[in-house]
Design a protein around this motif. Structure first.
Motif, mmCIF file in Angstrom:
data_model
loop_
_atom_site.group_PDB
_atom_site.id
_atom_site.type_symbol
_atom_site.label_atom_id
_atom_site.label_comp_id
_atom_site.label_asym_id
_atom_site.label_seq_id
_atom_site.Cartn_x
_atom_site.Cartn_y
_atom_site.Cartn_z
ATOM 1 N N ASP A 228 2.284 -53.172 -28.739
ATOM 2 C CA ASP A 228 3.142 -53.992 -29.587
ATOM 3 C C ASP A 228 3.600 -53.279 -30.854
ATOM 4 N N SER A 249 7.107 -56.151 -20.292
ATOM 5 C CA SER A 249 6.034 -55.210 -20.610
ATOM 6 C C SER A 249 4.679 -55.773 -20.194
ATOM 7 N N CYS A 254 1.707 -58.273 -25.345
ATOM 8 C CA CYS A 254 1.402 -59.705 -25.416
ATOM 9 C C CYS A 254 0.400 -59.978 -26.529
ATOM 10 N N CYS A 273 5.952 -60.724 -20.878
ATOM 11 C CA CYS A 273 4.827 -59.804 -20.800
ATOM 12 C C CYS A 273 3.715 -60.435 -19.986
#
Length: 381
Positions: A228, A249, A254, A273
């Motif tokens: 992230d 992703s 997340c 995600c």
């Protein structure tokens, strides 16, 4: 029984070293500094909450009360630091290790734990290599990249209806491994074309060059293998370039922190995600209770991995109780055949040390909040 002698001015008294038998030290290894520190601290916090519970409940081994202790170390998401931390934990007398976060640190550290005969449960690392090295000490309680890649590829093609997909990875063991698996499954499923494959690194902040190249190919979906800390700035630069592609992703993206990192570029339903874990409806109340306890203890919500670190710690304790010993050589066989009901689900391992019947949870973001889409256990159809 070994004796420890204390000299005083008036006498020499010898007392039993009983307390040396009553302490059980579990290690926690994760990045507590650097871009992924929030995720690493999440792991430490989850393990520490479990240690607190074990002590509060007076959990004993072979009928003898023990003091549960956590030794938390910072691996900085760096493979070299990871191996140094692993050796430090071994030398410090831990009998088990919860960690690491990143695949790139987990794999090299696992060799050190195996050589010392100390079991390791990763609550986060997803590279298949980790549990396919032949080490009997390596376990994980999340799904591996084989399943993550398959689920995300299927979701991109069958649900998002992508026809053109661009792929970026951060060249770490985790990011590249996940991107490679995603690529493999897109090709296997057919129906979509991979129009660009780009690379960055996990410390990068400027993605304009690769995004400009990708924009020219007009993809419907951009897949990112990374964390992230880099995904947030990447989303901002996509917005500045007028790119409207969906962003897909893995669990590194997340997190509760992504809305802060991406700002208005996050949008609603733009990011999809998957977390390599998750709970079905019957376990949601238990997870909600854990979330409440975590927030009360630490003053904030958990990021991603705290419940898995908690369960990893509790699984170690269950194996020790089943074996009647905290000696790794004695409780390791019990760990390999454990069946423990944790807050994240039933924990049982296959012959490689992977979690049986592993779950994945698909998420998106709406109004800046991580929003669950669904839990899957095999593939998305």
């Amino acid at each position: 029984m070994r004796l420890i002698c204390f000299a005083t001015l008036l006498s020499l008294a010898c007392v039993p070293a009983a307390h040396a038998q009553s302490q059980v030290k579990i290690g926690s290894a994760s990045p507590l500094s650097g871009p992924s520190a929030h995720q690493g601290k999440d792991i430490e916090n989850g393990a520490r909450l479990a240690i607190d519970d074990l002590n509060a409940q007076g959990v004993a081994i072979a009928g003898k009360k023990v003091k549960w202790v956590l030794q938390a170390e910072d691996d900085g998401s760096d493979p070299k630091f990871g191996t140094a931390v692993a050796q430090k934990l071994v030398d410090g007398g831990v009998v088990a290790v919860v960690g690491h976060l990143n695949s790139g640190t987990t794999v090299p550290a696992s060799k050190i734990y195996d050589s010392a005969g100390i079991p390791q449960i990763s609550p986060a690392a997803t590279t298949p290599l980790y549990t396919h090295q032949g080490y009997k000490t390596a376990f994980r309680i999340v799904a591996n990249d084989d399943l993550v890649g398959r689920v995300l590829a299927s979701y991109a093609i069958n649900t998002l209806k992508a026809k053109k997909i661009a792929i970026i990875d951060d060249r770490t063991a985790f990011g590249q491994g996940l991107a490679d698996q995603f690529t493999k499954d897109v090709k296997r499923l057919k129906g979509a074309e991979i129009v660009s494959r780009q690379f960055t690194n996990d410390r990068a902040t400027d993605f304009n060059a690769i995004l400009t190249q990708i924009r020219a190919r007009r993809p419907d979906v951009i897949f990112y293998g990374g964390m992230d800390a880099t995904a947030g700035p990447m989303l901002k630069q996509m917005q500045a370039l007028g790119m409207t592609a969906k962003f897909v992703s893995g669990d590194g993206v997340c997190s509760e922190k992504l809305p802060q990192l991406a700002g208005s570029a996050l949008g609603d339903d733009k990011v999809v995600c998957v977390v390599a874990g998750g709970v079905d409806a019957p376990l949601e109340a238990g997870m909600a209770a854990f979330a409440d306890r975590y927030k009360k203890r630490y003053g904030m919500g958990f990021q991603t991995y705290a419940p898995y670190a908690y369960d990893a710690t509790m699984t170690f304790a269950a194996a020790m109780r089943a074996a009647g010993s905290s000696d790794p050589a004695k409780f390791l066989p019990a760990l390999a055949k454990i069946k423990y009901q944790g807050i994240t689900g039933t924990i049982a391992f296959d012959a490689n040390g992977d979690l049986r019947d592993a779950a994945l949870t698909l998420y998106t973001y709406r109004r800046g909040q991580l929003t669950k889409l669904r839990v899957v256990r095999d593939s998305v159809n």
